[in-house]
Write an enzyme that holds these catalytic residues in place. Sequence first.
Site, PDB file in Angstrom:
ATOM      1  N   PHE A  96      -9.029  -9.729 -22.594  1.00 39.64           N
ATOM      2  CA  PHE A  96      -9.272  -8.372 -22.126  1.00 39.64           C
ATOM      3  C   PHE A  96     -10.776  -8.404 -22.293  1.00 39.64           C
ATOM      4  O   PHE A  96     -11.432  -8.466 -23.407  1.00 39.64           O
ATOM      5  CB  PHE A  96      -8.745  -7.313 -22.656  1.00 39.64           C
ATOM      6  CG  PHE A  96      -7.189  -7.295 -22.062  1.00 39.64           C
ATOM      7  CD1 PHE A  96      -6.938  -6.938 -20.716  1.00 39.64           C
ATOM      8  CD2 PHE A  96      -6.022  -7.518 -23.011  1.00 39.64           C
ATOM      9  CE1 PHE A  96      -5.444  -6.901 -20.363  1.00 39.64           C
ATOM     10  CE2 PHE A  96      -4.886  -7.611 -22.667  1.00 39.64           C
ATOM     11  CZ  PHE A  96      -4.273  -7.185 -21.430  1.00 39.64           C
TER      12      PHE A  96
ATOM     13  N   GLU B 252      -8.265 -13.582  -3.889  1.00 41.27           N
ATOM     14  CA  GLU B 252      -8.173 -12.270  -3.990  1.00 41.27           C
ATOM     15  C   GLU B 252      -7.386 -11.668  -2.958  1.00 41.27           C
ATOM     16  O   GLU B 252      -6.427 -10.910  -3.222  1.00 41.27           O
ATOM     17  CB  GLU B 252      -9.515 -11.546  -4.252  1.00 41.27           C
ATOM     18  CG  GLU B 252     -10.074 -11.791  -5.765  1.00 41.27           C
ATOM     19  CD  GLU B 252     -11.696 -11.898  -5.716  1.00 41.27           C
ATOM     20  OE1 GLU B 252     -12.204 -11.236  -4.761  1.00 41.27           O
ATOM     21  OE2 GLU B 252     -12.422 -12.535  -6.490  1.00 41.27           O
TER      22      GLU B 252
ATOM     23  N   TYR C 154     -19.722  -9.405  -2.586  1.00 39.84           N
ATOM     24  CA  TYR C 154     -20.278 -10.966  -2.824  1.00 39.84           C
ATOM     25  C   TYR C 154     -21.543 -10.909  -2.138  1.00 39.84           C
ATOM     26  O   TYR C 154     -22.393 -11.856  -2.651  1.00 39.84           O
ATOM     27  CB  TYR C 154     -19.136 -12.234  -2.204  1.00 39.84           C
ATOM     28  CG  TYR C 154     -18.336 -12.346  -3.429  1.00 39.84           C
ATOM     29  CD1 TYR C 154     -18.319 -13.097  -4.290  1.00 39.84           C
ATOM     30  CD2 TYR C 154     -16.742 -11.631  -3.213  1.00 39.84           C
ATOM     31  CE1 TYR C 154     -17.169 -13.068  -5.228  1.00 39.84           C
ATOM     32  CE2 TYR C 154     -15.867 -11.806  -3.955  1.00 39.84           C
ATOM     33  CZ  TYR C 154     -16.064 -12.582  -5.052  1.00 39.84           C
ATOM     34  OH  TYR C 154     -14.871 -12.750  -5.872  1.00 39.84           O
TER      35      TYR C 154
END
Length: 407
Positions: free
Chosen positions: A399, A140, A98
């Site tokens: 997707f 996450e 990040y």
Amino acid sequence: MLSTASRETIRATLPVVGAHLDAITTTFYRRMFAARPELERDLFNRGNQHQGEQQKALAGAVAAFASLQLDPDPERVALILSRIAHKHASLGVTAEQYWIVHEHLFAAIVEILGEAVTPEVASAWDEVYWLMAHTLIDLENGLYARSGVQPGEVWRTVRVARRELQSADAVTFTLTALPGEELPRFAPGQYISVGAHLPDGARQIRQYSLCGSPSDETWRITIKRVPASIGPDGSTRPAGEVSNHLYNTVFEGDELSVTTPFGDLELIDDGSPVLLASAGIGCTPMLGMLHHLASSPEREREVAIVHADRSLADHAHRRELEEVARSIPGSTLHRWYETITDEHAVPALVRAGRADIAELPVREGTRAYLCGPLPFMMSLREGLIARGVPASRIHYEVFGPDSWSAR
């Protein structure tokens, strides 16, 4: 939550930043890949980059998140960030990355907006970025912990035990663990990432739904090769880089690099009526859900199965879908094919044309799960909402870059 000062700055500058977000995100990826070419080669989807899909999805997510700090909608924020977090986890993204994004994104903002980026503006958008980033990092890390792995340590090697042709363009791989190892369990509807090592040295990553039963000791994924084509707007769509490579080169006994299962399209076992709607290869997560329903104590649950395809010959997993549908007492299978060559030779509840939810009974309390091309899912979602199904009970899988949830 944003500080009061930053909230007012974001409110004042969002129209300008939003109007330039496409240029900002395009510049961001150009700068980042120039500085870190290994990210484009080995982490990001090159096809989506070249077609501009990833840039659009990032711009939409940033704009939507910033807007939702001004007019909070926790449910919508959760939807947007959950989908991103699962995709990041399936790629093995870690907190350190990040900082790389931050560096090049803010350099792109300054490059595009120039002197309009005052210290106050930079500080406010920096606060938005880190609020979004830290929320994603926490999500996450929670996914990694739930899966029993360290952040980013999601990759494993599996062996192809069986290769089975499903149609002329689709092949199913049955995957097994290496000796002395076990495959993690997965929730019906989830996917794994596959890292394909291509002839030019790149490792490109794609996601494929697990289409077998969650109780099996093996995993099954189906790969559909994608030829180059011309889009409705006349643009050329390139052939599937990874799917075609896997279709052409992977056989029994080969090893694949794959990840722990992730994905937030999980079947909710609450006893409510279920509608599973898919088109094309979007049938794969639905098969995982159907196998689960067929083997669960909730076999009496009412299940409506909707599938659309080009033709009977193009329909991957057609026979398997018919068989598992018959094994669920409360299920009904509805199919649409764009081309039917012999209308007297097709089963009941098979129609010509495109799927139309208006033709089906929709029970009160239905939960709907959608997977397929975006226009297909948008059409069915609108039809379901028109039939009284709340948006909160309509779940879907995309997707590639998700440009839908940010709308």
